[in-house]
Write a protein that holds these residues in place. Structure first.
Motif, PDB file in Angstrom:
ATOM      1  N   VAL A 204       0.869  -1.255  -0.022  1.00 41.87           N
ATOM      2  CA  VAL A 204      -0.073  -0.102   0.213  1.00 41.87           C
ATOM      3  C   VAL A 204       1.031   1.097   0.139  1.00 41.87           C
ATOM      4  O   VAL A 204       1.756   1.303   0.922  1.00 41.87           O
ATOM      5  N   GLY A 205       0.772   2.372  -1.058  1.00 46.90           N
ATOM      6  CA  GLY A 205       1.477   3.513  -0.816  1.00 46.90           C
ATOM      7  C   GLY A 205       0.451   4.369  -0.191  1.00 46.90           C
ATOM      8  O   GLY A 205      -0.764   4.672  -0.651  1.00 46.90           O
ATOM      9  N   SER A 206       1.092   5.164   0.851  1.00 50.08           N
ATOM     10  CA  SER A 206       0.219   6.294   1.380  1.00 50.08           C
ATOM     11  C   SER A 206       0.692   7.622   0.590  1.00 50.08           C
ATOM     12  O   SER A 206       1.822   7.880   0.260  1.00 50.08           O
ATOM     13  N   SER A 207      -0.432   8.170   0.021  1.00 50.44           N
ATOM     14  CA  SER A 207      -0.316   9.204  -1.179  1.00 50.44           C
ATOM     15  C   SER A 207      -1.414  10.223  -0.906  1.00 50.44           C
ATOM     16  O   SER A 207      -2.599   9.900  -0.787  1.00 50.44           O
ATOM     17  N   ALA A 208      -0.908  11.487  -0.674  1.00 51.55           N
ATOM     18  CA  ALA A 208      -2.068  12.637  -0.630  1.00 51.55           C
ATOM     19  C   ALA A 208      -2.647  13.139  -1.806  1.00 51.55           C
ATOM     20  O   ALA A 208      -3.692  13.567  -1.667  1.00 51.55           O
ATOM     21  N   ARG A 209      -1.988  12.509  -3.077  1.00 52.75           N
ATOM     22  CA  ARG A 209      -2.523  13.054  -4.291  1.00 52.75           C
ATOM     23  C   ARG A 209      -2.809  11.515  -5.251  1.00 52.75           C
ATOM     24  O   ARG A 209      -2.161  10.634  -4.960  1.00 52.75           O
ATOM     25  N   GLY A 210      -3.892  11.833  -5.841  1.00 57.85           N
ATOM     26  CA  GLY A 210      -4.158  10.490  -6.747  1.00 57.85           C
ATOM     27  C   GLY A 210      -3.374  10.048  -8.163  1.00 57.85           C
ATOM     28  O   GLY A 210      -3.190   9.145  -8.221  1.00 57.85           O
TER      29      GLY A 210
ATOM     30  N   ASN B  44       6.997   8.605  -9.448  1.00 54.39           N
ATOM     31  CA  ASN B  44       6.233   7.886 -10.012  1.00 54.39           C
ATOM     32  C   ASN B  44       6.485   6.252 -10.101  1.00 54.39           C
ATOM     33  O   ASN B  44       5.642   5.479 -10.283  1.00 54.39           O
ATOM     34  N   ALA B  45       7.831   6.034 -10.123  1.00 58.23           N
ATOM     35  CA  ALA B  45       8.289   4.648 -10.419  1.00 58.23           C
ATOM     36  C   ALA B  45       7.868   3.731  -9.087  1.00 58.23           C
ATOM     37  O   ALA B  45       7.700   2.701  -9.176  1.00 58.23           O
ATOM     38  N   GLU B  46       7.944   4.461  -7.940  1.00 60.54           N
ATOM     39  CA  GLU B  46       7.444   3.792  -6.624  1.00 60.54           C
ATOM     40  C   GLU B  46       6.171   3.585  -6.460  1.00 60.54           C
ATOM     41  O   GLU B  46       5.649   2.844  -6.062  1.00 60.54           O
ATOM     42  N   VAL B  47       5.184   4.588  -7.137  1.00 66.40           N
ATOM     43  CA  VAL B  47       3.603   4.543  -7.082  1.00 66.40           C
ATOM     44  C   VAL B  47       3.367   3.040  -7.991  1.00 66.40           C
ATOM     45  O   VAL B  47       2.594   2.554  -7.388  1.00 66.40           O
ATOM     46  N   LEU B  48       4.127   3.063  -8.826  1.00 67.17           N
ATOM     47  CA  LEU B  48       3.930   1.727  -9.874  1.00 67.17           C
ATOM     48  C   LEU B  48       4.078   0.406  -9.195  1.00 67.17           C
ATOM     49  O   LEU B  48       3.487  -0.575  -9.374  1.00 67.17           O
ATOM     50  N   LEU B  49       4.790   0.224  -7.946  1.00 68.03           N
ATOM     51  CA  LEU B  49       5.245  -0.905  -7.167  1.00 68.03           C
ATOM     52  C   LEU B  49       4.051  -1.103  -6.186  1.00 68.03           C
ATOM     53  O   LEU B  49       4.147  -2.023  -5.775  1.00 68.03           O
ATOM     54  N   CYS B  50       3.263  -0.135  -6.249  1.00 67.30           N
ATOM     55  CA  CYS B  50       2.048  -0.175  -5.307  1.00 67.30           C
ATOM     56  C   CYS B  50       0.992  -0.903  -5.808  1.00 67.30           C
ATOM     57  O   CYS B  50       0.497  -0.560  -7.073  1.00 67.30           O
ATOM     58  N   GLN B  51       0.181  -1.811  -5.060  1.00 62.59           N
ATOM     59  CA  GLN B  51      -1.104  -2.422  -5.398  1.00 62.59           C
ATOM     60  C   GLN B  51      -2.176  -1.590  -5.268  1.00 62.59           C
ATOM     61  O   GLN B  51      -3.269  -1.728  -5.950  1.00 62.59           O
ATOM     62  N   THR B  52      -2.187  -0.660  -4.038  1.00 67.59           N
ATOM     63  CA  THR B  52      -3.193   0.014  -3.854  1.00 67.59           C
ATOM     64  C   THR B  52      -2.459   1.611  -3.385  1.00 67.59           C
ATOM     65  O   THR B  52      -1.549   1.562  -2.561  1.00 67.59           O
ATOM     66  N   LEU B  53      -3.163   2.514  -3.623  1.00 65.97           N
ATOM     67  CA  LEU B  53      -2.645   3.927  -3.095  1.00 65.97           C
ATOM     68  C   LEU B  53      -3.804   4.256  -2.108  1.00 65.97           C
ATOM     69  O   LEU B  53      -5.048   4.130  -2.338  1.00 65.97           O
ATOM     70  N   ALA B  54      -3.416   4.728  -0.807  1.00 67.69           N
ATOM     71  CA  ALA B  54      -4.475   5.028   0.104  1.00 67.69           C
ATOM     72  C   ALA B  54      -4.227   6.443   0.773  1.00 67.69           C
ATOM     73  O   ALA B  54      -3.006   6.925   0.676  1.00 67.69           O
TER      74      ALA B  54
END
Lengths: 255, 255
Positions: free
Chosen positions: A92-98, A137-147
């Motif tokens: 899960v990636g914690s992200s403030a933006r979609g 962006n490369a890190e985001v692609l490793l996540c199954q879910t953004l939360a």
């Protein structure tokens, strides 16, 4: 004695927390690493992983950890996020933006519930990017879910330690560890004890000329409404009956 | 167009946050006042009250507020907790320990749900005592409810700012503001489009000699299990059909 299901539920709660790792990627401020360790430890999480931290180890991190230095000492450092989450079955990636993420997004509560389910099968990771710009962006692609943590549209920036605290708290809640201290436990009154109190109260209120059963004006309906909400305890019923006895006795004294 | 019920729900969410005040009593470190203001503002809370802070106003508080200085500037200071909560209809004390409190105790999630309900009638207060010792016994007696954040028994001390963050987050969730960004929204495929994809996939897997319909060995049951979980989008169905066309075409090329 602990029942089998309580034992199993305790076991699965512990496994959920033991199998959840927090990954901090490219953290700038060592104080935030310490704050994250403290936040994790308060919620029973133990495994911290660091991807290319700017400064670590650091006295500043240790100071902010306020006693969670064991997590800092055990923290492993990795050259990339891919390495840090290689053994995890859910990321899960914690992200403030979609962002341009095409994948699944959900709030922190749902994401932590999903992560706890996945810990039955292996390790789950919660990833936090660097303080200023978040994950690449490369890190985001490793996540199954953004939360996301739901926030004020006009002021959405949580401190990194605060964000880790909210995720760690939701993980603990999702693992079923929702309890803390109990109130001092007293014996609830029975329905018969409560009805006897109302009868005694009526006698006392008649005695002191506050209440006329011929013109009730809903007084006891109101009193029942009040006491009904309170889930009366036996000791409280005894206090009220003592007051009623005193009122009745008071009226019998010579004036 | 916003429906009436959406409008009402938006209104009651805003009222819930506008009617909830955070009270910090006898705070030692001005940095924690700033962190609390930041935590509040991220969740849409606006009203901070201070009871006898050691140092306030302070540049340290302003720095830690990271842009929530409007809350610090608007913060009112009171000589006692009784004064600070005099206009409130519901007072929750945040406490890590149950103490000799005879009253109602619950976890932060339940307490925030109750507070949000009470904001329909007036202001609700969430009270935090001083960093080292928490609320005094006299302060605890002013609370209708004591609320805890569930923690690790062996390490239960959250930083004050982190505790305010968890309460503020739960208040926002209880007010119904649980949403953040959405994933990039694509059109889901219809059932007919998906069945056509399976038919095309069968043709392609037969063509490349991977699949023999006479000896199916549950292959399509497994593929349906996988795709069934994914809630396929139309664009994804198109990608798979493109791959199927390429496989079939590939088999027809001279080798």
């Amino acid at each position: 004695m602990v029942s089998k299901s309580e034992f199993e539920s305790d076991f699965s709660s512990k496994r959920a927390l033991a199998n959840t790792v927090v990954v901090l990627s490219h953290t700038s401020h060592p104080g935030n690493i310490g704050a994250a360790a403290r936040a994790m430890k308060t919620m029973g999480l133990t495994e911290l992983r660091l991807v290319n931290p700017d400064v670590f180890p650091s006295d500043i991190a240790t100071a902010r950890a306020s006693g969670a230095d064991d997590l800092l000492e055990a923290a492993k450092t990795f050259p990339s996020l891919a390495d840090a989450v290689a053994d995890c079955v859910y990321v899960v990636g914690s992200s403030a933006r979609g962002r341009e993420f095409l994948g699944e997004t959900m709030n922190v509560r749902s994401a932590c519930a999903t992560a706890v389910q996945q810990t039955a099968h292996g390790k789950a990771a919660i990833v936090f990017g660097c303080e200023m710009s978040g994950m690449t962006n490369a890190e985001v692609l490793l996540c199954q879910t953004l939360a996301y943590i739901p926030t004020n549209d006009d002021f959405s920036s949580l401190n990194l330690g605060a964000a880790v605290q909210v995720f760690a708290y939701e993980l603990r809640m999702a693992a079923g560890l929702t309890e803390g201290y109990d109130a001092t436990s007293l014996q609830p009154a029975t329905q018969a004890e409560i009805e006897n109190m109302y009868a005694h109260l009526e006698t006392a209120l008649v005695a002191c000329d506050f209440y006329d059963p011929q013109r009730p004006r809903r007084l006891f309906a109101r009193l029942r409404r009040l006491f009904g909400r309170t889930r009366l305890e036996r000791e409280e019923v005894d206090i009220f009956r003592g007051i009623c006895t005193a009122i009745v006795h008071h009226g019998r004294l010579p004036r």
